[in-house]
Scaffold this active site. Structure first.
Site, PDB file in Angstrom:
ATOM      1  N   TYR A 103      50.393  33.903  28.050  1.00  0.00           N
ATOM      2  CA  TYR A 103      51.676  34.503  28.394  1.00  0.00           C
ATOM      3  C   TYR A 103      51.989  35.594  27.389  1.00  0.00           C
ATOM      4  O   TYR A 103      51.680  35.471  26.198  1.00  0.00           O
ATOM      5  CB  TYR A 103      52.798  33.463  28.323  1.00  0.00           C
ATOM      6  CG  TYR A 103      52.836  32.504  29.485  1.00  0.00           C
ATOM      7  CD1 TYR A 103      53.576  32.800  30.622  1.00  0.00           C
ATOM      8  CD2 TYR A 103      52.165  31.298  29.432  1.00  0.00           C
ATOM      9  CE1 TYR A 103      53.636  31.910  31.689  1.00  0.00           C
ATOM     10  CE2 TYR A 103      52.218  30.402  30.489  1.00  0.00           C
ATOM     11  CZ  TYR A 103      52.956  30.713  31.612  1.00  0.00           C
ATOM     12  OH  TYR A 103      53.013  29.840  32.656  1.00  0.00           O
ATOM     13  N   TYR A 142      45.994  27.007  30.741  1.00  0.00           N
ATOM     14  CA  TYR A 142      46.229  27.162  29.300  1.00  0.00           C
ATOM     15  C   TYR A 142      46.524  25.811  28.668  1.00  0.00           C
ATOM     16  O   TYR A 142      47.053  24.907  29.323  1.00  0.00           O
ATOM     17  CB  TYR A 142      47.347  28.174  29.023  1.00  0.00           C
ATOM     18  CG  TYR A 142      48.704  27.839  29.610  1.00  0.00           C
ATOM     19  CD1 TYR A 142      49.612  27.008  28.955  1.00  0.00           C
ATOM     20  CD2 TYR A 142      49.092  28.388  30.830  1.00  0.00           C
ATOM     21  CE1 TYR A 142      50.858  26.723  29.490  1.00  0.00           C
ATOM     22  CE2 TYR A 142      50.335  28.103  31.384  1.00  0.00           C
ATOM     23  CZ  TYR A 142      51.214  27.269  30.700  1.00  0.00           C
ATOM     24  OH  TYR A 142      52.436  26.998  31.242  1.00  0.00           O
ATOM     25  N   ARG A 152      47.483  22.950  31.244  1.00  0.00           N
ATOM     26  CA  ARG A 152      48.235  23.112  32.486  1.00  0.00           C
ATOM     27  C   ARG A 152      47.325  23.632  33.601  1.00  0.00           C
ATOM     28  O   ARG A 152      46.552  24.558  33.373  1.00  0.00           O
ATOM     29  CB  ARG A 152      49.380  24.131  32.311  1.00  0.00           C
ATOM     30  CG  ARG A 152      50.504  23.778  31.346  1.00  0.00           C
ATOM     31  CD  ARG A 152      51.360  22.570  31.704  1.00  0.00           C
ATOM     32  NE  ARG A 152      51.541  22.283  33.134  1.00  0.00           N
ATOM     33  CZ  ARG A 152      52.390  22.906  33.931  1.00  0.00           C
ATOM     34  NH1 ARG A 152      53.168  23.865  33.492  1.00  0.00           N
ATOM     35  NH2 ARG A 152      52.493  22.569  35.205  1.00  0.00           N
ATOM     36  N   HIS A 155      49.083  28.030  37.508  1.00  0.00           N
ATOM     37  CA  HIS A 155      50.352  28.001  38.243  1.00  0.00           C
ATOM     38  C   HIS A 155      51.120  29.294  38.086  1.00  0.00           C
ATOM     39  O   HIS A 155      50.912  30.039  37.139  1.00  0.00           O
ATOM     40  CB  HIS A 155      51.227  26.822  37.773  1.00  0.00           C
ATOM     41  CG  HIS A 155      51.602  26.929  36.330  1.00  0.00           C
ATOM     42  ND1 HIS A 155      50.811  26.470  35.318  1.00  0.00           N
ATOM     43  CD2 HIS A 155      52.692  27.475  35.726  1.00  0.00           C
ATOM     44  CE1 HIS A 155      51.386  26.710  34.147  1.00  0.00           C
ATOM     45  NE2 HIS A 155      52.528  27.320  34.365  1.00  0.00           N
ATOM     46  N   HIS A 157      55.217  30.477  38.094  1.00  0.00           N
ATOM     47  CA  HIS A 157      56.613  30.010  38.072  1.00  0.00           C
ATOM     48  C   HIS A 157      57.421  30.796  39.097  1.00  0.00           C
ATOM     49  O   HIS A 157      57.269  32.021  39.197  1.00  0.00           O
ATOM     50  CB  HIS A 157      57.228  30.224  36.698  1.00  0.00           C
ATOM     51  CG  HIS A 157      56.589  29.412  35.609  1.00  0.00           C
ATOM     52  ND1 HIS A 157      57.101  28.206  35.204  1.00  0.00           N
ATOM     53  CD2 HIS A 157      55.498  29.621  34.846  1.00  0.00           C
ATOM     54  CE1 HIS A 157      56.338  27.711  34.229  1.00  0.00           C
ATOM     55  NE2 HIS A 157      55.361  28.548  33.989  1.00  0.00           N
TER      56      HIS A 157
HETATM   57 FE   LIG Z   1      53.647  28.025  32.732  1.00  0.00          FE
END
Ligand SMILES: [Fe+2]
Lengths: 232, 194
Positions: A103, A142, A152, A155, A157
């Protein structure tokens, strides 16, 4: 008018011990019932003025010196109410990691490369039939600190309003067949029977020839799509 | 019992990394924001100018630095309007940019909506909350209206205080209200099954 309640059979609970951060953050007392008033049955309305050109194309909206790296994908679907009626002109916001699972957020310390040409945020309004469409890069998995070897699943969001603050929804969309589903307490927070509602479907109609694979993710917001606004 | 045919999409946590997507301008990311802490779009809007400041606390009394707070309120006449030319009843801030993890909304005091005491609807999101939480903010200087408010009256009297924002006068003369959200503990905020 009435509004359906949040369906607690489908929705995750506040406290889900396998997801550790729920421990000190989940409300512990029962929610207090509230009979809906105009306060709950109205909500903010956003227009095209909050959407800039290319805001629905994450492969374009942050380019500095070239194309973002990774697999281009299309994510499209319909936003509807519990009766299946389309919710038109409603804001859909998304954010996600880049292809490497990183991110751009300053507190993301994962040692994977940032992509100078990818921000990972986008938004659009649904059309009159409730449809939305994003062009983006498939997000990478990640790691996170919840438990040893916690990763995770891939995905994206999502944040939606619908027509009332009662229909507000923040969620995450997953990809079919992810092996990390069996190990992810955020995904598993949703009762098993309903987890499939968060998994997009590969869709050949959305797929574009020689360009990108398409995934379909339909979103159902609570209740009734009518809004009792007052006039000036 | 219900007649609906489609199941609600389940909620998931907003996670720790929402800021560049949902509150980009506040966190100084190179992306626009749909909203921020200033609800007054045009100074012509009628109503008493107020500041709402708030913090969010976890179960061991630690300030939460990665929550997102949204508010939705009526204008000074108690109307929820679509029109955003003078006033936008919606605000959104994260708790991560202020040294004390305080959010601060600049707004006007809402009027009474259908006989309810003046209030602001508050939605709380954060890492560790799989579903957002709804609460309401009422005003400490509206004791009379608060006493007859149907929603406040439906709450155990020992917990009503968790929804009352305390008025203070700031050095700059602006009226300010302080609203603390406690996720857990003795002072746990009342959250509603909206
Ligand atoms: Fe996330």
């Amino acid at each position: 008018m009435t509004q359906n309640k949040r369906d607690w059979e489908v929705q995750p609970p506040y406290l889900y011990p396998a997801y550790k951060s729920t421990g000190l953050r989940a409300p512990t007392k029962p929610l207090v019932p509230l009979k809906h008033t105009l306060s709950e049955l109205t909500g903010p309305v956003f227009g095209h003025d909050v959407i800039r050109p290319y805001d629905n194309d994450l492969t374009l909206n942050a380019r500095k010196n070239g194309e973002p790296l990774g697999e281009r994908i299309i994510v499209a679907g319909k936003v509807m109410d519990e009766q299946g009626r389309p919710i038109s002109n409603t804001l859909v916001e998304i954010w996600q990691a880049n292809a490497a699972g990183r991110y751009i957020h300053k507190v993301d310390q994962h040692n994977a490369p940032l992509d100078p040409n990818f921000l990972g945020a986008g938004r659009c309004l649904t059309d009159r039939d409730g449809n939305y469409k994003f062009y983006t890069i498939k997000p990478g998995a990640y790691p996170w600190g919840n438990h040893p070897k916690a990763w995770r699943p891939n995905h994206i969001h999502f944040s939606l309003f619908g027509n009332q603050i009662a229909s507000r929804l923040v969620t995450q969309m997953y990809f079919p067949g992810d092996p990390l589903f069996d190990y992810d307490p955020v995904f598993q927070g949703v009762p098993e029977k309903y987890r499939h509602l968060l998994i997009s479907k590969f869709n050949l109609d959305i797929t574009e020839q020689d360009f990108a694979l398409g995934y379909q993710f339909d979103i159902v917001l609570r209740g009734n799509s009518e809004t009792p606004f007052e006039s000036k | 019992m219900s007649t609906h045919t489609y199941l609600q999409t389940p909620s998931q946590t907003v996670g720790p990394y929402f800021a560049y997507g949902l509150t980009a301008e506040q966190y100084l990311y190179d992306y626009s924001s749909i909203s921020n802490g200033n609800l007054i779009v045009n100074e012509q809007v009628k109503g008493e100018r107020i500041t709402i400041s708030g913090q969010v606390w976890d179960g061991v009394g630690k300030l939460i630095p990665d929550a997102m707070i949204e508010i939705w309120q009526a204008n000074s006449e108690g109307k929820y309007l679509k029109d955003r030319s003078l006033f936008h009843g919606f605000g959104r801030l994260g708790t991560g940019t202020h040294p004390q993890n305080t959010v601060e909304f600049q707004t006007i005091k809402p009027g009474s909506v259908n006989g309810q005491a003046p209030h602001i609807n508050v939605i709380v999101f954060m890492r560790g909350l799989l579903v957002h939480a709804y609460t309401r903010l009422y005003f400490s200087d509206e004791a009379e209206a608060n006493a007859t408010d149907p929603v406040l009256k439906s709450i155990d009297p020992s917990r009503q205080q968790t929804l009352i924002a305390n008025k203070s006068r700031r050095a700059d003369g602006c009226t300010a209200y302080e609203f603390n959200i406690y996720m857990q503990g003795e002072k746990e905020t009342v959250f509603f099954d909206v």
